[in-house]
Every structure is written in C-alpha cells, then in structure tokens.
Scaffold this active site. Structure first.
Site, PDB file in Angstrom:
ATOM      1  N   TRP A   1      50.195  59.360  70.128  1.00  0.00           N
ATOM      2  CA  TRP A   1      49.213  58.761  69.224  1.00  0.00           C
ATOM      3  C   TRP A   1      48.521  57.668  69.923  1.00  0.00           C
ATOM      4  CZ3 TRP A   1      48.618  53.821  66.778  1.00  0.00           C
ATOM      5  CH2 TRP A   1      47.441  53.774  66.006  1.00  0.00           C
TER       6      TRP A   1
ATOM      7  N   ASP B   1      39.934  51.891  74.896  1.00  0.00           N
ATOM      8  CA  ASP B   1      41.370  52.190  74.814  1.00  0.00           C
ATOM      9  C   ASP B   1      41.557  53.700  74.655  1.00  0.00           C
ATOM     10  OD1 ASP B   1      44.076  52.274  74.306  1.00  0.00           O
ATOM     11  OD2 ASP B   1      44.043  50.766  72.699  1.00  0.00           O
TER      12      ASP B   1
ATOM     13  N   ASP C   1      49.195  43.747  64.199  1.00  0.00           N
ATOM     14  CA  ASP C   1      50.607  43.994  63.859  1.00  0.00           C
ATOM     15  C   ASP C   1      51.524  43.022  64.588  1.00  0.00           C
ATOM     16  OD1 ASP C   1      50.319  45.063  66.367  1.00  0.00           O
ATOM     17  OD2 ASP C   1      51.028  47.066  65.860  1.00  0.00           O
TER      18      ASP C   1
ATOM     19  N   HIS D   1      36.806  44.078  68.659  1.00  0.00           N
ATOM     20  CA  HIS D   1      36.782  45.535  68.512  1.00  0.00           C
ATOM     21  C   HIS D   1      35.525  45.964  67.762  1.00  0.00           C
ATOM     22  CE1 HIS D   1      41.378  46.517  68.657  1.00  0.00           C
ATOM     23  NE2 HIS D   1      41.016  45.720  69.635  1.00  0.00           N
TER      24      HIS D   1
ATOM     25  N   GLU E   1      43.064  40.110  73.604  1.00  0.00           N
ATOM     26  CA  GLU E   1      42.554  40.944  72.503  1.00  0.00           C
ATOM     27  C   GLU E   1      42.580  40.113  71.218  1.00  0.00           C
ATOM     28  OE1 GLU E   1      45.166  44.191  71.504  1.00  0.00           O
ATOM     29  OE2 GLU E   1      43.521  45.385  70.691  1.00  0.00           O
TER      30      GLU E   1
ATOM     31  N   ARG F   1      49.302  44.163  79.669  1.00  0.00           N
ATOM     32  CA  ARG F   1      49.089  43.864  78.241  1.00  0.00           C
ATOM     33  C   ARG F   1      50.382  43.641  77.456  1.00  0.00           C
ATOM     34  NH1 ARG F   1      45.349  44.325  75.327  1.00  0.00           N
ATOM     35  NH2 ARG F   1      46.213  45.884  73.910  1.00  0.00           N
TER      36      ARG F   1
ATOM     37  N   GLU G   1      51.014  47.490  76.334  1.00  0.00           N
ATOM     38  CA  GLU G   1      51.355  47.034  74.981  1.00  0.00           C
ATOM     39  C   GLU G   1      52.667  47.634  74.472  1.00  0.00           C
ATOM     40  OE1 GLU G   1      47.702  48.343  73.010  1.00  0.00           O
ATOM     41  OE2 GLU G   1      48.893  49.743  71.849  1.00  0.00           O
TER      42      GLU G   1
ATOM     43  N   GLU H   1      41.880  50.988  78.996  1.00  0.00           N
ATOM     44  CA  GLU H   1      43.245  50.662  78.581  1.00  0.00           C
ATOM     45  C   GLU H   1      44.060  51.923  78.297  1.00  0.00           C
ATOM     46  OE1 GLU H   1      43.330  48.248  75.060  1.00  0.00           O
ATOM     47  OE2 GLU H   1      45.389  48.849  74.652  1.00  0.00           O
TER      48      GLU H   1
ATOM     49  N   TYR I   1      41.800  58.091  66.530  1.00  0.00           N
ATOM     50  CA  TYR I   1      42.249  56.719  66.758  1.00  0.00           C
ATOM     51  C   TYR I   1      41.078  55.777  67.045  1.00  0.00           C
ATOM     52  CZ  TYR I   1      43.588  52.623  69.254  1.00  0.00           C
ATOM     53  OH  TYR I   1      43.681  51.329  69.652  1.00  0.00           O
TER      54      TYR I   1
ATOM     55  N   HIS J   1      44.528  55.085  74.532  1.00  0.00           N
ATOM     56  CA  HIS J   1      45.757  55.209  73.754  1.00  0.00           C
ATOM     57  C   HIS J   1      46.690  56.290  74.312  1.00  0.00           C
ATOM     58  CE1 HIS J   1      47.507  53.777  69.835  1.00  0.00           C
ATOM     59  NE2 HIS J   1      46.899  52.733  70.333  1.00  0.00           N
TER      60      HIS J   1
ATOM     61  N   HIS K   1      48.525  42.067  74.441  1.00  0.00           N
ATOM     62  CA  HIS K   1      48.240  42.837  73.226  1.00  0.00           C
ATOM     63  C   HIS K   1      47.956  41.843  72.095  1.00  0.00           C
ATOM     64  CE1 HIS K   1      49.860  46.035  70.185  1.00  0.00           C
ATOM     65  NE2 HIS K   1      48.559  46.146  70.341  1.00  0.00           N
TER      66      HIS K   1
ATOM     67  N   ARG L   1      35.674  45.820  72.722  1.00  0.00           N
ATOM     68  CA  ARG L   1      36.237  47.163  72.920  1.00  0.00           C
ATOM     69  C   ARG L   1      35.468  48.145  72.049  1.00  0.00           C
ATOM     70  NH1 ARG L   1      42.238  49.107  70.891  1.00  0.00           N
ATOM     71  NH2 ARG L   1      41.032  49.817  69.098  1.00  0.00           N
TER      72      ARG L   1
ATOM     73  N   ASN M   1      56.059  47.310  64.766  1.00  0.00           N
ATOM     74  CA  ASN M   1      55.304  48.134  63.828  1.00  0.00           C
ATOM     75  C   ASN M   1      56.002  49.464  63.531  1.00  0.00           C
ATOM     76  OD1 ASN M   1      53.257  49.210  62.294  1.00  0.00           O
ATOM     77  ND2 ASN M   1      51.665  49.016  63.874  1.00  0.00           N
TER      78      ASN M   1
HETATM   79  O1  KDG Z   1      51.394  49.142  66.827  1.00  0.00           O
HETATM   80  C1  KDG Z   1      50.466  49.773  67.654  1.00  0.00           C
HETATM   81  C2  KDG Z   1      49.100  49.146  67.553  1.00  0.00           C
HETATM   82  O2  KDG Z   1      49.161  47.761  67.674  1.00  0.00           O
HETATM   83  C3  KDG Z   1      48.176  49.702  68.597  1.00  0.00           C
HETATM   84  O3  KDG Z   1      47.822  50.981  68.208  1.00  0.00           O
HETATM   85  C4  KDG Z   1      46.949  48.867  68.804  1.00  0.00           C
HETATM   86  O4  KDG Z   1      46.330  50.063  70.804  1.00  0.00           O
HETATM   87  C5  KDG Z   1      46.282  49.057  70.128  1.00  0.00           C
HETATM   88  C6  KDG Z   1      45.549  47.909  70.687  1.00  0.00           C
HETATM   89  O5  KDG Z   1      45.084  48.024  71.813  1.00  0.00           O
HETATM   90  O6  KDG Z   1      45.447  46.906  70.005  1.00  0.00           O
HETATM   91 MG    MG Z   2      45.902  49.606  72.869  1.00  0.00          MG
END
Ligand code: KDG
Ligand code: MG
Length: 405
Positions: free
Chosen positions: A405, A212, A318, A122, A341, A285, A264, A238, A159, A214, A314, A147, A37
C-alpha cells in the site's frame, strides 16, 4: 529523582494517538508519542505489560542507559511495536531533562544549526488540474516545497488522493477493517510524468517538488521513473521501492540522478545502514516515534551526515504533535537537516488535546523556546475521544495479487 508512575493514554481526536506520560517523584513529568498507525493497542500492551514495570524507581535522567536497557536488554530487539514503545518513553525522558535544565531540547542536543525548519506541504487531487490548483494555493501560503500526488486515470482511490472522504487517510478514524484499493504500475508510469510536466509549465522551477511512490515499484521500475522525472528536477522521489533488500537501491541509483528519500517505516539504523554507507539515498525519513526516540535519531543523523545523507523526517498526521515537536528540536539542531514533511496543525479537536510550540511562517516552521519539548497534553479533553479501531488501506493489483500500500 525517580520515575514514580508512567501513564499511557489512547485518544482519538480525529485519529488515534498513543501518548506516554512519565511522572517523577519530584513532580516533573515528560510526554512522548508512541502512535503506530493501525497497531496502536499493540504498543499500549507492550508499554503497560513489558516496559513500565521495569521503569518504576529508575532515575529518569539516565536516558542513554534506559534506552539501552529497553533495546538491548529486551533480547527481542527492533520492530515497529518495540521501537514505538521505546520512542514514546525516550521522548518523555528528554522532555523531563529539558524541564529540569530549563532548556529546550535542541539546546541539550548541541544548540541551533538554523533558525527555522523548511517544510514541504501536500497537494493532492483527483485530476491534474485539481492537484495543480492545490499546488498554487500552497505556493500562495508561502510553501517553498510541495509533494504532488494525483489519482491515476483508470484506477479508483489511488494513494495520495482524497477519495470519497475528501481528507487524509491518516486523519480518518472510521476504518474498522482495512479497505482495499487497486494498483496498476503501467497506468501509473504512463501518467505521472505528465503531472510534473504540467506543474513545471504552470509554476516554473522556483518551487521544489516531491513525489511519494509509496513503495509500489520494483527497483528497475523505480529507476525508470526516476529517469522519466529527471527533467522536472524533483527535490526527491520518496519510497520509490521497498528497501527490505537495501542492495536493490543500487539498481535505482545506477540509472537516475533524481534524488531518493526513504525511511518512514524504518525502526533502527540497521534498516538504512547500507543505503547510507553506499550513498544510495539522499534523504532519510525515519521518524522519532518509530525509530525509538530522540536518542537514536541523534546518532543516526550524525552517522548519515558522514555520507551526505540529509534528514527529512516523516511528518504525516498519524504522528502526534509530541513527535512533531521532537522533530522540530532535532531539525533545528541537525547539521544535516534537509526538509520536514508538514500537513498543517490539524483540527480544533486535535488542538484541544495537544498544545504545541510550533508555528508556520512563510514555508518554515518556527519553534518557540520552552523547556523540554514544549508540548502540553490536556487529559480531560483527550478522555472525551475514545479509541476507535482503524486501519490503513490494503492494495491489490488488478488481477487480485496483494501489493504494497
Ligand atoms: O501510516 C502511514 C502514513 O503515515 C503514510 O502513508 C504517509 O506516506 C506517507 C507520507 O509520506 O506521509
Ligand atoms: Mg510516504
């Protein structure tokens, strides 16, 4: 049998996907996903310039040797670009082997450990109410695990929320430069336990819940969040904190019994070795595409199993349907599979480019028995959707400091 040609396709049926097609001199071909991605074209160049010329004429059935050749033989090991490129080739080779054998890939891995794959969906929202309404809709569809992500009051575009586009970042393809968003750890920490308090009040404890972070907390902040969320019995928290320093997870682990998931952005077992051996995490993941394919994922799963770590690949949109199919085969086989997921099978446009052997059934994914991975790539349809440069967002603290991010 020899590898005669390897094609790399980039198509944007809603978002960019890099697809590898390994074609043999006997007409059998295999497909792999090499999507990274926001860095898609770096993988394309790596494949076209540095991998494909070395593959022509090789026996596609020597999967392990080809994997070692591309990984060890390159001198420059690891990294997301290298491993996504190897991942795409490796998946295609397993697809070929399955087609030659007339068997689905999970049979080549050792057969079934289960009949279907439990997934989590989600539920996102701008408010707690919206998030919990979406949770209710998923429970009605049969999801056993969900989630929860919610916008943080006082912050815009956090996010996990839908933002002005009202869909997932991963499905968007019109971000030619990275957008920026704000983050405040204190606003987040003061708010998020309330989301789970209300979720449990409204829906009880039958549904499994996930959240998550992140990678936005330090280990001690993550430890604090884990403790605050303990009453709500999450399946896992996560990416509570980045694990570039794997020792940091001991701090989280020492303070909370909330189960932890990460991986991930991992590319090799070395990103997770200490986390696994020290039993500092519960779910790993790592994705087949970003971890170098099916060959290393099988080894990582077996290694993690020895330390009670379960696989939870994951599954964001994407990753292409080829990777989702590879995960379904791995998940059906892995003795230590945990959960997958799953955010749906995508749009009509996406499904006109990829046909896949997966279906959703009451909270589980089922995999149709087809030789290889069971995915088809429709090149003429794919050619209609040209690559569009697109980035994930970037995050800053309210004072302007760049953040994860
Ligand atoms: O490319 C990054 C995304 O796939 C990510 O932000 C998604 O955190 C994510 C998730 O748990 O699916
Ligand atoms: Mg994630």
């Amino acid at each position: 049998m020899k590898i005669q040609e390897v094609k790399v396709f980039v198509s944007c049926p809603g978002r960019n996907f890099v697809t590898v097609k390994v074609i043999t001199d006997e007409g059998v071909y295999g497909l792999g996903d090499a999507t990274l991605n926001g860095r898609e074209m770096a993988v394309v160049a790596y494949l076209e310039e540095h991998i494909i010329p070395c593959l022509l004429g090789r026996d596609p059935q020597q999967i392990e040797d080809i994997w070692q050749y591309l990984y060890k033989g390159a001198y420059w090991r690891k990294g997301p670009v290298t491993m996504a490129a190897i991942g795409g080739i490796d998946m295609a080779l397993w697809d070929i082997k399955g087609k030659i054998a007339g068997l689905p890939v999970y049979q080549l891995l050792g057969g079934k450990s289960r009949e279907s794959v439990m997934v989590y969906g989600h539920a996102n929202g701008e408010t707690i109410k919206e998030t919990l309404d979406n949770l209710g809709k998923l429970i009605d569809q049969g999801f056993k695990a969900v989630r929860l992500q919610c916008a943080i009051p006082g912050l815009e575009g956090t996010y996990g929320t839908l933002g002005e586009k009202k869909d997932y970042y991963e499905l968007q393809s019109d971000r030619p430069l990275p957008p920026e968003q704000l983050w405040s750890t204190s606003k987040y920490m003061n708010f998020i336990p309330e989301l789970f308090e209300q979720a449990r009040q409204q829906y009880g404890y039958a549904v499994q819940l996930v959240h998550d972070v992140h990678s936005r907390l330090t280990p001690i902040e993550a430890a604090n969040l884990g403790k605050l969320l303990e009453p709500y019995k999450l399946l896992f928290l996560e990416d509570a904190s980045p694990a570039d320093n794997q020792d940091g997870y001991q701090i989280i682990r020492n303070h909370t019994t909330t189960p932890l998931a990460i991986g991930e952005v991992f590319n090799t077992v070395w990103d997770a070795k200490d986390l696994i051996v020290n039993q500092a995490i519960d779910y790993l993941r790592i994705a087949s595409t970003h971890g170098g394919g099916i060959t290393p994922l099988k080894k990582i799963a077996n290694f993690a199993d020895m330390f009670n770590v379960r696989m939870a690949p994951h599954g964001a949109p994407d990753l292409s349907p080829i990777c989702h199919a590879a995960h379904a085969h791995l998940n059906i086989w892995a003795p230590n599979f945990g959960i997958q997921e799953f955010i749906g099978f995508g749009t009509e446009k996406l499904n006109s480019v990829f046909s896949h052997p997966l279906s959703f059934d009451n909270g589980y994914i089922r995999l149709q028995d087809k030789p290889g991975l069971g995915v088809e790539y429709h090149e003429e349809e794919a050619a209609k959707y040209k690559y569009k440069r697109s980035y994930l967002p970037v995050t800053r603290l309210e004072d302007g400091t760049l953040w994860f991010w």
